[in-house]
Design a protein around this motif. Structure first.
Motif: not given
Length: 99
Positions: A34-52
């Motif tokens: 996955a290649r999220p932006l840092v701002k999106d990574l900082l918003r990750l919470r339980p039940d978030a979905v990270l697309q591969l």
């Protein structure tokens, strides 16, 4: 100096067991990146979905360190090991000359 067995004669090289073959190694299975932006990574919470970058039915890659040694498909074991995740190998690198 020649290596001899208990009979005093030369030891058959085919009977020599390399002690390193008994050393366990760690294999890493890569299912995707996955290649999220840092701002999106900082918003990750339980039940978030990270697309591969791969689909469910795409092959996974097996690595020892950074060396690709095989590819395979994920599967779930049955019977006493039901629910256990495993990899069925579909391609294996020629490792006879080392990793």
């Amino acid at each position: 100096m020649a290596d001899t067995g208990s009979t005093g004669g030369p030891r058959d090289p085919a009977s020599f067991i390399n002690p390193f073959t008994q050393v366990p190694i760690e294999i890493t299975i890569s299912v995707g990146k996955a290649r999220p932006l840092v701002k999106d990574l900082l918003r990750l919470r339980p039940d978030a979905v990270l697309q591969l970058d791969r689909r469910v039915d795409d092959p996974v890659e097996l690595f020892v360190g950074d060396k690709l040694i095989a590819r395979g498909v994920l599967q779930e074991l049955d019977g006493d090991q039901e629910g256990q995740l495993a990899v069925r190998l579909t391609e294996v690198a020629d490792l006879r000359n080392g990793l």
